[in-house]
Each structure stands twice: as C-alpha cells, then as structure tokens.
Design a protein around this motif. Sequence first.
Motif, PDB file in Angstrom:
ATOM      1  N   ASP A   1      31.607  -6.033 -20.293  1.00 54.94           N
ATOM      2  CA  ASP A   1      30.850  -4.792 -20.134  1.00 54.94           C
ATOM      3  C   ASP A   1      30.396  -4.864 -18.855  1.00 54.94           C
ATOM      4  O   ASP A   1      30.092  -6.008 -18.130  1.00 54.94           O
ATOM      5  CB  ASP A   1      30.056  -4.586 -21.224  1.00 54.94           C
ATOM      6  CG  ASP A   1      28.898  -5.639 -21.574  1.00 54.94           C
ATOM      7  OD1 ASP A   1      28.441  -6.158 -20.488  1.00 54.94           O
ATOM      8  OD2 ASP A   1      28.455  -5.931 -22.431  1.00 54.94           O
ATOM      9  N   LYS A   2      29.643  -3.617 -18.402  1.00 53.19           N
ATOM     10  CA  LYS A   2      29.119  -3.572 -17.189  1.00 53.19           C
ATOM     11  C   LYS A   2      27.889  -4.541 -16.970  1.00 53.19           C
ATOM     12  O   LYS A   2      27.738  -4.906 -15.677  1.00 53.19           O
ATOM     13  CB  LYS A   2      28.541  -1.893 -16.969  1.00 53.19           C
ATOM     14  CG  LYS A   2      27.782  -1.802 -15.384  1.00 53.19           C
ATOM     15  CD  LYS A   2      27.197  -0.456 -15.579  1.00 53.19           C
ATOM     16  CE  LYS A   2      26.345  -0.447 -14.187  1.00 53.19           C
ATOM     17  NZ  LYS A   2      25.845   0.763 -14.133  1.00 53.19           N
ATOM     18  N   ARG A   3      27.056  -4.781 -18.207  1.00 57.04           N
ATOM     19  CA  ARG A   3      25.882  -5.639 -17.983  1.00 57.04           C
ATOM     20  C   ARG A   3      26.337  -6.902 -17.800  1.00 57.04           C
ATOM     21  O   ARG A   3      25.658  -7.473 -16.640  1.00 57.04           O
ATOM     22  CB  ARG A   3      24.872  -5.498 -19.203  1.00 57.04           C
ATOM     23  CG  ARG A   3      23.973  -6.297 -19.247  1.00 57.04           C
ATOM     24  CD  ARG A   3      23.131  -6.048 -20.600  1.00 57.04           C
ATOM     25  NE  ARG A   3      22.039  -6.879 -20.485  1.00 57.04           N
ATOM     26  CZ  ARG A   3      21.288  -7.002 -21.587  1.00 57.04           C
ATOM     27  NH1 ARG A   3      21.320  -6.268 -22.620  1.00 57.04           N
ATOM     28  NH2 ARG A   3      20.144  -7.840 -21.644  1.00 57.04           N
TER      29      ARG A   3
ATOM     30  N   SER B   1      25.426  -4.129  -9.093  1.00 53.95           N
ATOM     31  CA  SER B   1      25.602  -2.701 -10.357  1.00 53.95           C
ATOM     32  C   SER B   1      26.669  -2.049  -9.780  1.00 53.95           C
ATOM     33  O   SER B   1      27.227  -1.476 -10.574  1.00 53.95           O
ATOM     34  CB  SER B   1      24.088  -2.284 -10.390  1.00 53.95           C
ATOM     35  OG  SER B   1      24.175  -1.426 -11.563  1.00 53.95           O
TER      36      SER B   1
ATOM     37  N   LEU C   1      29.407  -8.057 -16.245  1.00 50.60           N
ATOM     38  CA  LEU C   1      30.055  -8.114 -14.877  1.00 50.60           C
ATOM     39  C   LEU C   1      28.543  -8.041 -13.692  1.00 50.60           C
ATOM     40  O   LEU C   1      28.693  -8.791 -12.671  1.00 50.60           O
ATOM     41  CB  LEU C   1      30.689  -6.796 -14.637  1.00 50.60           C
ATOM     42  CG  LEU C   1      32.004  -6.850 -15.484  1.00 50.60           C
ATOM     43  CD1 LEU C   1      32.794  -5.590 -15.189  1.00 50.60           C
ATOM     44  CD2 LEU C   1      32.888  -8.056 -14.717  1.00 50.60           C
ATOM     45  N   THR C   2      27.664  -7.239 -13.795  1.00 47.86           N
ATOM     46  CA  THR C   2      26.532  -6.975 -13.023  1.00 47.86           C
ATOM     47  C   THR C   2      25.703  -8.530 -12.957  1.00 47.86           C
ATOM     48  O   THR C   2      25.510  -8.981 -11.938  1.00 47.86           O
ATOM     49  CB  THR C   2      25.688  -6.064 -13.475  1.00 47.86           C
ATOM     50  OG1 THR C   2      26.184  -4.954 -13.515  1.00 47.86           O
ATOM     51  CG2 THR C   2      24.254  -6.006 -12.452  1.00 47.86           C
TER      52      THR C   2
ATOM     53  N   ALA D   1      30.314  -3.476 -10.354  1.00 42.35           N
ATOM     54  CA  ALA D   1      30.604  -3.552 -11.686  1.00 42.35           C
ATOM     55  C   ALA D   1      30.649  -2.058 -12.278  1.00 42.35           C
ATOM     56  O   ALA D   1      31.756  -1.800 -13.106  1.00 42.35           O
ATOM     57  CB  ALA D   1      29.339  -4.210 -12.543  1.00 42.35           C
ATOM     58  N   ASP D   2      29.884  -1.072 -12.003  1.00 47.40           N
ATOM     59  CA  ASP D   2      30.099   0.492 -12.374  1.00 47.40           C
ATOM     60  C   ASP D   2      31.422   0.939 -12.143  1.00 47.40           C
ATOM     61  O   ASP D   2      32.166   1.367 -12.778  1.00 47.40           O
ATOM     62  CB  ASP D   2      29.032   1.273 -11.767  1.00 47.40           C
ATOM     63  CG  ASP D   2      29.224   2.657 -12.478  1.00 47.40           C
ATOM     64  OD1 ASP D   2      29.088   2.754 -13.517  1.00 47.40           O
ATOM     65  OD2 ASP D   2      29.489   3.702 -11.514  1.00 47.40           O
ATOM     66  N   ARG D   3      31.820   0.682 -10.828  1.00 43.21           N
ATOM     67  CA  ARG D   3      33.119   0.934 -10.110  1.00 43.21           C
ATOM     68  C   ARG D   3      34.194   0.256 -11.018  1.00 43.21           C
ATOM     69  O   ARG D   3      35.355   0.991 -11.245  1.00 43.21           O
ATOM     70  CB  ARG D   3      33.334   0.764  -8.840  1.00 43.21           C
ATOM     71  CG  ARG D   3      34.308   1.180  -8.142  1.00 43.21           C
ATOM     72  CD  ARG D   3      34.249   2.844  -7.823  1.00 43.21           C
ATOM     73  NE  ARG D   3      35.245   3.381  -7.014  1.00 43.21           N
ATOM     74  CZ  ARG D   3      35.028   3.673  -5.763  1.00 43.21           C
ATOM     75  NH1 ARG D   3      33.893   3.153  -5.338  1.00 43.21           N
ATOM     76  NH2 ARG D   3      36.050   4.338  -4.980  1.00 43.21           N
TER      77      ARG D   3
ATOM     78  N   VAL E   1      34.114  -0.886 -14.195  1.00 44.48           N
ATOM     79  CA  VAL E   1      34.381  -0.425 -15.604  1.00 44.48           C
ATOM     80  C   VAL E   1      34.913   1.176 -15.350  1.00 44.48           C
ATOM     81  O   VAL E   1      35.882   1.409 -16.539  1.00 44.48           O
ATOM     82  CB  VAL E   1      32.711  -0.223 -16.209  1.00 44.48           C
ATOM     83  CG1 VAL E   1      32.863   0.297 -17.384  1.00 44.48           C
ATOM     84  CG2 VAL E   1      32.582  -1.754 -16.205  1.00 44.48           C
ATOM     85  N   ARG E   2      34.769   1.848 -14.469  1.00 46.11           N
ATOM     86  CA  ARG E   2      35.164   3.122 -14.535  1.00 46.11           C
ATOM     87  C   ARG E   2      36.653   3.215 -14.206  1.00 46.11           C
ATOM     88  O   ARG E   2      37.643   3.865 -14.614  1.00 46.11           O
ATOM     89  CB  ARG E   2      34.566   4.064 -13.277  1.00 46.11           C
ATOM     90  CG  ARG E   2      33.178   4.698 -14.037  1.00 46.11           C
ATOM     91  CD  ARG E   2      32.511   5.765 -13.050  1.00 46.11           C
ATOM     92  NE  ARG E   2      32.014   5.054 -11.792  1.00 46.11           N
ATOM     93  CZ  ARG E   2      32.534   5.464 -10.646  1.00 46.11           C
ATOM     94  NH1 ARG E   2      33.504   5.966 -10.452  1.00 46.11           N
ATOM     95  NH2 ARG E   2      32.015   4.893  -9.644  1.00 46.11           N
TER      96      ARG E   2
END
Length: 323
Positions: free
Chosen positions: A145-147, A163, A149-150, A166-168, A170-171
Amino acid sequence: MAQHIPVMLTRCLDLLAPALERPGAVAIDGTLGLGGHSEALLTRFPELELIAIDRDPRALELSGERLKPFGARAHLVHAVYDEIPEVLERLGVPRVHGVLFDLGVSSMQLDEADRGFAYAQDAPLDMRMDPTRGMSAAEVLNSYDKRELTRILRDYGEERFASRIADRVVRERDAEPFTRSARLVELVREAIPAPARRTGGNPAKRTFQALRIEVNGELEAVRGAIPAALEALDVGGRIAVLAYHSLEDRIVKRAFAAGATSTAPPGLPIVPEDQKPWLKLLTRGSEGADETEIAENPRAASARLRAAEVVRRPRTARVKGAR
C-alpha cells in the motif's frame, strides 16, 4: 559482461593479513559475487582455507569456475551471509580467522541487464539476488500500500519525495501493473519536482536502491551477519567490511563501536578484564578508495571500509547485535 574489478582489494588483504598468514587459517568471504576478492585471498595466502558464501546461484556458478584451480581449499556455499552460524555448523568449523564482506549489489548483478537492478537499462523488475525465493520488485510495487511504499522509499532510499512517488505508483498500477524498469524510471522522473531532476544524477537511483534493499532484506541480513561473523572469529581474527551507503555503514559502525567500548562504569581505577573492549578498531572511522582506484573503477567511489580485530572473547554468550 564488464570486467570485474574488486573494490579496495589491496587494502582489504593487508588488513586481514596478520590473521590469515597463520598456519591452518580459515576465512569467510560472505559475499562471493564474481570471486575477485576470494581469488585474491586464496592466491596471497597459499595455506588458507576459504568458505565463500553467496545467495545468488549464478554467482556461485561463475565463481566456481574461477576458483577451480584452488581445489578443496575453496568451499562454495549457497546461503545468505547472516546464515554464517548454520554454514559453519554444517562444515564442522568452530572458529575462523578472517571475514570479508563486500556488501550491496554485485558487479555481475548490475551488469546482467535482465536482473532489473540497473535503472539505466530496461529490464523485468526483479532485483532478487536469489531468483529462487522471495518477492520480486514488481510484486512489491504492485501489492504494497501507499504507506508501506512511502516508508521503503524514505527509509531505504533516503528519498525526499517518497510520498509523491508512492502515490503515483499506486494510481498507475491500477491501470496497468508494473513489470519493466523503464516505466518505473519514467514515473519517478515525472513524480518529482523539475529542479530535483537536474541534480544528483538519475532521479530513479534512490527508488531502485530502496526496492532492492526491501526485496532482498539487505539491512536485516547485515544486522544479523556482523554479530554472527564477530562471534565466529577466533581471538586474533580480523573482519573487513565494505559498505556502499550510509544505512549499511551505520550498522557496521555501531556493531564495531559496541565491541570496542569498555562496559565498566566510568572512573574505575582498574577495569575488570571481562569489561574491557573485546574488539580493536583497525581503521580510523571508515576509509574510502583513493582517486586512482576511483578513476579505474567508478564503483569504488561510494565504498566505505571498516575493519576490526577480536582481542578477547566477550563475556556474553552471544555478541550484541547492531540494532
């Protein structure tokens, strides 16, 4: 495959020499790789018996050919370097006299494009040092998950924009799972601010480092390997460790410092023998390669070398870890 040049070879051999010149000496090369350090150890110390460990079956195959001339003096073992106690038990070796670690990714793994370690070449996102076990880098990217990966990018890659990256990830993985390194390189480049793309080399290098460390459990292995190696060393035995980033080097530094520090309360007029340091540091801090070596072998530029000697057996049953 590019020519393999062992990093800081002469300095490593010189540091280990007083321990390995004794008759019947046994040493461990905990990171065999392409066998450059192992070959040099066996050549310089003609009576040495060497236990060469690597988790990568391909490295063992290639180095096995290289070390064939040394016959039974070289024992090649498929294992991770934190498994030293189990390896020595299987071989019936109670103590060794020298240990060498050349941490991080090997030259072979970087040079073989299909392994996915090098961000400069498009390849499957694997990054496993032992391709027979564990999750690949693609599986990490597509399942964490994003957390998480961050955290990996921040802690293992020291990435300021963890962050955002990681957000990119996940999207974009929702539309198409990640499978190739070139796509990840492009994503990182697009995710970080434009000014950051123009400094410090390829902006994807920290992300690739972080994924590689996570996939292979590298820091946990180092945390286990250094105490295990120190415990395996006989009195007078020596250890030399090459690290290539601050995370590894910090673990080594702390483990060595713990053994080189008295445990006696301050101010005692006479320090009891069992509270005296049991390690002697052989390098002033960490040493780097000189300019000549770096010019000949750019991979030596980030190397940091630390070495120590066991001067007595510690009181505790097991050497303290480096956590």
